[in-house]
Design a protein around this motif. Structure first.
Motif, mmCIF file in Angstrom:
data_model
loop_
_atom_site.group_PDB
_atom_site.id
_atom_site.type_symbol
_atom_site.label_atom_id
_atom_site.label_comp_id
_atom_site.label_asym_id
_atom_site.label_seq_id
_atom_site.Cartn_x
_atom_site.Cartn_y
_atom_site.Cartn_z
ATOM 1 N N GLY A 294 0.766 -1.237 -0.095
ATOM 2 C CA GLY A 294 0.219 -0.139 -0.080
ATOM 3 C C GLY A 294 0.851 1.318 -0.122
ATOM 4 O O GLY A 294 0.443 2.331 0.615
ATOM 5 N N CYS B 161 6.513 -3.058 0.615
ATOM 6 C CA CYS B 161 6.510 -4.906 0.392
ATOM 7 C C CYS B 161 7.087 -5.178 -1.085
ATOM 8 O O CYS B 161 7.123 -4.099 -2.041
ATOM 9 C CB CYS B 161 4.858 -5.078 0.370
ATOM 10 S SG CYS B 161 4.232 -5.312 1.928
ATOM 11 N N GLY C 277 4.962 -4.406 -5.158
ATOM 12 C CA GLY C 277 4.915 -3.287 -5.903
ATOM 13 C C GLY C 277 6.353 -2.972 -5.844
ATOM 14 O O GLY C 277 6.847 -2.650 -7.086
ATOM 15 N N HIS C 278 7.346 -2.980 -4.856
ATOM 16 C CA HIS C 278 8.559 -2.425 -4.996
ATOM 17 C C HIS C 278 9.354 -3.209 -6.129
ATOM 18 O O HIS C 278 10.151 -2.484 -7.099
ATOM 19 C CB HIS C 278 9.329 -2.669 -3.618
ATOM 20 C CG HIS C 278 10.456 -2.082 -3.443
ATOM 21 N ND1 HIS C 278 10.870 -0.694 -3.406
ATOM 22 C CD2 HIS C 278 11.724 -2.588 -3.165
ATOM 23 C CE1 HIS C 278 12.235 -0.423 -3.236
ATOM 24 N NE2 HIS C 278 12.840 -1.548 -3.220
ATOM 25 N N GLY D 154 13.154 -0.587 -7.475
ATOM 26 C CA GLY D 154 13.639 -0.820 -6.188
ATOM 27 C C GLY D 154 15.101 -0.447 -6.011
ATOM 28 O O GLY D 154 15.761 -1.417 -6.231
ATOM 29 N N LEU E 175 15.261 7.832 7.686
ATOM 30 C CA LEU E 175 14.089 8.163 7.092
ATOM 31 C C LEU E 175 12.958 8.448 8.140
ATOM 32 O O LEU E 175 12.157 9.529 7.837
ATOM 33 C CB LEU E 175 13.703 6.735 6.268
ATOM 34 C CG LEU E 175 12.342 6.907 5.579
ATOM 35 C CD1 LEU E 175 12.604 7.742 4.305
ATOM 36 C CD2 LEU E 175 11.871 5.594 5.047
ATOM 37 N N ARG F 251 4.642 7.382 7.565
ATOM 38 C CA ARG F 251 4.068 8.745 7.116
ATOM 39 C C ARG F 251 2.550 8.910 7.586
ATOM 40 O O ARG F 251 1.695 8.403 6.918
ATOM 41 C CB ARG F 251 4.379 9.166 5.727
ATOM 42 C CG ARG F 251 5.834 9.311 5.573
ATOM 43 C CD ARG F 251 6.073 9.789 4.141
ATOM 44 N NE ARG F 251 7.584 9.882 3.807
ATOM 45 C CZ ARG F 251 8.103 9.431 2.802
ATOM 46 N NH1 ARG F 251 7.339 8.875 1.878
ATOM 47 N NH2 ARG F 251 9.398 9.510 2.687
ATOM 48 N N ASN G 115 8.290 3.821 -9.426
ATOM 49 C CA ASN G 115 7.890 3.467 -8.286
ATOM 50 C C ASN G 115 7.681 4.754 -7.507
ATOM 51 O O ASN G 115 7.338 4.630 -6.052
ATOM 52 C CB ASN G 115 9.131 2.715 -7.325
ATOM 53 C CG ASN G 115 8.770 1.340 -7.445
ATOM 54 O OD1 ASN G 115 7.595 0.759 -7.685
ATOM 55 N ND2 ASN G 115 9.991 0.329 -7.113
HETATM 56 C C1 LIG Z 1 7.894 5.639 3.055
HETATM 57 C C2 LIG Z 1 8.221 5.279 1.616
HETATM 58 C C3 LIG Z 1 9.674 4.911 1.430
HETATM 59 C C4 LIG Z 1 10.040 4.400 -0.033
HETATM 60 N N1 LIG Z 1 11.392 4.263 -0.230
HETATM 61 C C5 LIG Z 1 11.744 3.539 -1.422
HETATM 62 C C6 LIG Z 1 13.221 3.437 -1.535
HETATM 63 O O1 LIG Z 1 14.026 3.480 -0.753
HETATM 64 N N2 LIG Z 1 13.494 2.886 -2.759
HETATM 65 C C7 LIG Z 1 12.546 2.716 -3.698
HETATM 66 O O2 LIG Z 1 12.998 2.038 -4.954
HETATM 67 N N3 LIG Z 1 11.367 3.002 -3.560
HETATM 68 C C8 LIG Z 1 10.873 3.474 -2.247
HETATM 69 N N4 LIG Z 1 9.575 3.741 -2.186
HETATM 70 C C9 LIG Z 1 8.546 3.440 -3.384
HETATM 71 C C10 LIG Z 1 7.850 2.127 -3.232
HETATM 72 O O3 LIG Z 1 9.057 1.214 -3.819
HETATM 73 C C11 LIG Z 1 7.033 2.191 -4.132
HETATM 74 O O4 LIG Z 1 5.968 2.993 -3.577
HETATM 75 C C12 LIG Z 1 6.365 0.509 -4.132
HETATM 76 O O5 LIG Z 1 5.626 0.406 -5.407
HETATM 77 C C13 LIG Z 1 5.437 0.215 -3.154
HETATM 78 O O6 LIG Z 1 5.120 -1.344 -3.097
HETATM 79 P P1 LIG Z 1 3.906 -1.644 -2.271
HETATM 80 O O7 LIG Z 1 3.895 -3.051 -2.537
HETATM 81 O O8 LIG Z 1 4.402 -1.492 -0.663
HETATM 82 O O9 LIG Z 1 2.909 -0.758 -2.604
HETATM 83 P P2 LIG Z 1 1.400 -1.039 -3.121
HETATM 84 O O10 LIG Z 1 0.618 0.245 -3.214
HETATM 85 O O11 LIG Z 1 0.782 -2.166 -2.455
HETATM 86 O O12 LIG Z 1 1.967 -1.355 -4.700
HETATM 87 C C14 LIG Z 1 2.298 -0.439 -5.603
HETATM 88 C C15 LIG Z 1 1.988 -0.775 -6.987
HETATM 89 O O13 LIG Z 1 2.122 -2.147 -7.515
HETATM 90 C C16 LIG Z 1 1.126 -2.861 -7.669
HETATM 91 N N5 LIG Z 1 1.210 -3.875 -6.941
HETATM 92 C C17 LIG Z 1 1.571 -4.315 -5.587
HETATM 93 N N6 LIG Z 1 1.623 -5.551 -5.320
HETATM 94 C C18 LIG Z 1 1.170 -6.370 -6.612
HETATM 95 C C19 LIG Z 1 1.510 -7.720 -6.671
HETATM 96 N N7 LIG Z 1 1.651 -8.565 -5.885
HETATM 97 N N8 LIG Z 1 1.200 -7.949 -8.122
HETATM 98 C C20 LIG Z 1 0.880 -6.878 -8.847
HETATM 99 N N9 LIG Z 1 1.140 -5.782 -8.950
HETATM 100 C C21 LIG Z 1 1.059 -5.391 -7.594
HETATM 101 C C22 LIG Z 1 -0.157 -2.149 -6.989
HETATM 102 O O14 LIG Z 1 -1.329 -2.481 -7.588
HETATM 103 C C23 LIG Z 1 0.511 -0.497 -7.026
HETATM 104 O O15 LIG Z 1 0.198 -0.188 -8.728
HETATM 105 C C24 LIG Z 1 9.196 4.496 -0.805
HETATM 106 C C25 LIG Z 1 7.821 4.830 -0.762
HETATM 107 C C26 LIG Z 1 7.239 5.000 0.396
HETATM 108 C C27 LIG Z 1 5.959 5.532 0.735
#
Ligand SMILES: Cc1cc2nc3c(=O)[nH]c(=O)nc-3n(C[C@H](O)[C@H](O)[C@H](O)COP(=O)(O)OP(=O)(O)OC[C@H]3O[C@@H](n4cnc5c(N)ncnc54)[C@H](O)[C@@H]3O)c2cc1C
Length: 459
Positions: free
Chosen positions: A22, A89, A92-93, A98, A264, A284, A392
């Motif tokens: 998320g 997670c 997405g990352h 990433g 961070l 955040r 990302n």
């Molecule tokens: C506080 C913070 C710090 C961060 N630091 C970094 C960093 O150091 N380096 C960096 O590179 N990025 C960083 N990010 C960005 C982060 O990599 C992206 O926001 C990433 O997409 C988040 O993945 P998530 O699964 O947590 O989020 P989600 O919101 O769950 O997913 C992000 C996107 O991926 C899709 N998705 C998620 N899971 C799946 C799945 N299983 N299959 C298909 N699609 C999926 C979702 O639909 C959405 O479009 C940071 C973000 C935040 C908020």
């Protein structure tokens, strides 16, 4: 086996949003303007580390912190190159790239994926062999949400020394920060690829000028080795920083992930890894807007001075610019190896982050407008044609799909900024694996019409 309920949303015309951690900057995994359902992978958190083969299987809902912690329980000399925020997670990352403090040595998380499990549009669970190399290529940087539901990744673990060194040296304008920032721009991408120095620039209260506002640069670093080796390297390449032994701490690689996450979230960075890395609460609390840029030439002095004036705007609660150095292995990986095309030629990447707690529409508009003003100001110094952006750090300002059908040319407004020429191959893969565009959102890869496909195949 996890079988996603695709048919009910399809029958009722609902969009499917897939969420792992998320952390999407525009909330695309859990917010939409149209009716939708969320496929929440929160509880798919299993991690299996195979030390003998230097690999691990990690499910999409596992956090980076959980992955780092599980690796460290099995080995002190293996790590994984991924992001800094430990509550992000892998779902997405990894699918968007990433990067973290191992980027100059080992590249992105997506460069180190060797297999994956995805549930396709027909509900079939596919591994790398079954999905084929095109789809396997697309989900390593092209964003998973356009192609299917990623259940798990198999990653290659990378060697790290048992001792690494971290530091966070801060300098304000009154302490010659501008001179150091200028030098950082010249050297950070050329240093030994075991050194990663991120430069965070923010407005703070000056300790020297009785609480007056000033600009502060924090040089946050991780070196794959001990302090004895680091000090002469820094003295030779970046003496202006004046790095001293007392600024440095030796720790393990997993200790360095606690340290950088601590920078961070504003903690000491020396907490017990079990506590710091297994905490899944997102830090955040307020609202924020993020943007990104890639830079090929140092920002000149007048550009920096103008930036300091802009950052002094007290109407804005908090703004930070994180500069991540490129070079190292990022110069060696070709632009088409994975969908993540931003490789050689860039000296650094900028992440803009504006945060506010103030409530109400006016505060939101003020902060959003100011973020766009900052982005406009930086235009002369950023990459051009296209002005590259990082998936990302999703940013809907750079373009969105139509609510109904979006053609390839329309989607290219945002697509080439994230993926350059790889956008074409992503659209071809999308058309093959999801021809009816089940997996769609404001920035999903478009499905091509027959004419578009014919045209793209022939150019
Ligand atoms: C506080 C913070 C710090 C961060 N630091 C970094 C960093 O150091 N380096 C960096 O590179 N990025 C960083 N990010 C960005 C982060 O990599 C992206 O926001 C990433 O997409 C988040 O993945 P998530 O699964 O947590 O989020 P989600 O919101 O769950 O997913 C992000 C996107 O991926 C899709 N998705 C998620 N899971 C799946 C799945 N299983 N299959 C298909 N699609 C999926 C979702 O639909 C959405 O479009 C940071 C973000 C935040 C908020």
């Amino acid at each position: 086996m996890f079988k996603p309920p695709y048919s009910a949303p399809q029958q009722h015309g609902l969009q499917i949003r897939i969420r792992s951690g998320g952390h999407d900057y525009e909330g695309l995994s859990y917010v939409a303007e149209v009716p939708f359902v969320i496929l929440d992978l929160l509880y798919l958190r299993n991690i299996t580390v195979d030390i003998e083969n230097r690999s691990a299987w990690v499910q999409a809902g596992a956090t980076l912190g959980e992955l780092y912690y599980m690796i460290s329980r099995k080995s002190k000399t293996l790590g994984f190159p991924a992001g800094v925020c430990v509550t992000v997670c892998t779902g997405g990352h990894f699918s968007g790239g990433g990067y973290g403090f191992l980027m100059r040595k080992y590249g992105l998380a997506s460069d180190n994926i060797i297999d994956a499990h995805i549930i396709d549009v027909n509900g079939n669970l596919l591994d790398r062999k079954a999905m084929g190399e095109d789809l396997f290529w697309a989900i390593r940087g092209g964003g998973g949400a356009s192609f299917g539901v990623i259940v798990a990744w198999k990653v290659k673990l990378v060697p790290v020394p048992s001792t690494v060194t971290v530091f966070n040296v801060k300098r304000t304008l009154e302490e010659n920060a501008t001179e150091m920032i200028q030098k950082w721009q010249l050297v950070a991408n050329k240093l030994d690829n075991r050194i990663f120095i991120r430069m965070d620039i923010a407005r703070v209260k000056s300790s020297e000028k009785y609480g007056k506002l000033t600009i502060e640069a924090s040089f946050v670093s991780m070196f794959l080795g001990g302090v004895e080796e680091l000090l002469p390297l820094m003295q030779e390449s970046f003496p202006e920083l004046g790095l001293d032994r007392k600024d440095c701490s030796e720790t393990s690689w997993v200790g360095s992930t606690v340290f950088t996450n601590g920078v961070l979230i504003g903690s000491t960075g020396h907490e017990d890894p079990e506590v710091a890395l297994l905490n899944r609460t997102q830090i955040r609390a307020g609202k924020y807007k993020g943007k990104s840029d890639y830079v090929s030439k140092p920002i000149p002095l007048d550009g920096l001075e103008g930036l300091w004036r802009l950052l002094s705007d007290e109407e804005i609660e908090y703004v930070q610019l994180q500069f991540a150095p490129y070079g190292g292995i990022m110069d060696e990986i070709s632009e088409s190896e994975t969908p993540f095309s931003h490789r050689s030629g860039y000296i650094f990447h900028i992440h803009y982050l504006v945060c506010w707690h103030e409530k109400g529409e006016e505060a939101e508009q003020r902060h959003m407008n100011w973020t766009r003003k900052l982005y406009k100001y930086m235009e002369p110094y950023a990459s051009k044609s296209p002005r590259a952006a990082y998936l990302n750090y999703r940013d809907l300002d750079i373009g969105v799909n139509n609510e109904g059908y979006t053609n390839y040319t329309q989607a290219s407004t945002w697509g080439v900024k994230y993926f350059k020429n790889n956008f074409k191959r992503l659209a071809m893969v999308k058309t093959k694996v999801d021809p009816h565009n089940l997996f769609r959102n404001e920035q999903s890869i478009p499905t091509l019409s027959d004419e578009e496909q014919y045209y793209l195949e022939t150019i």
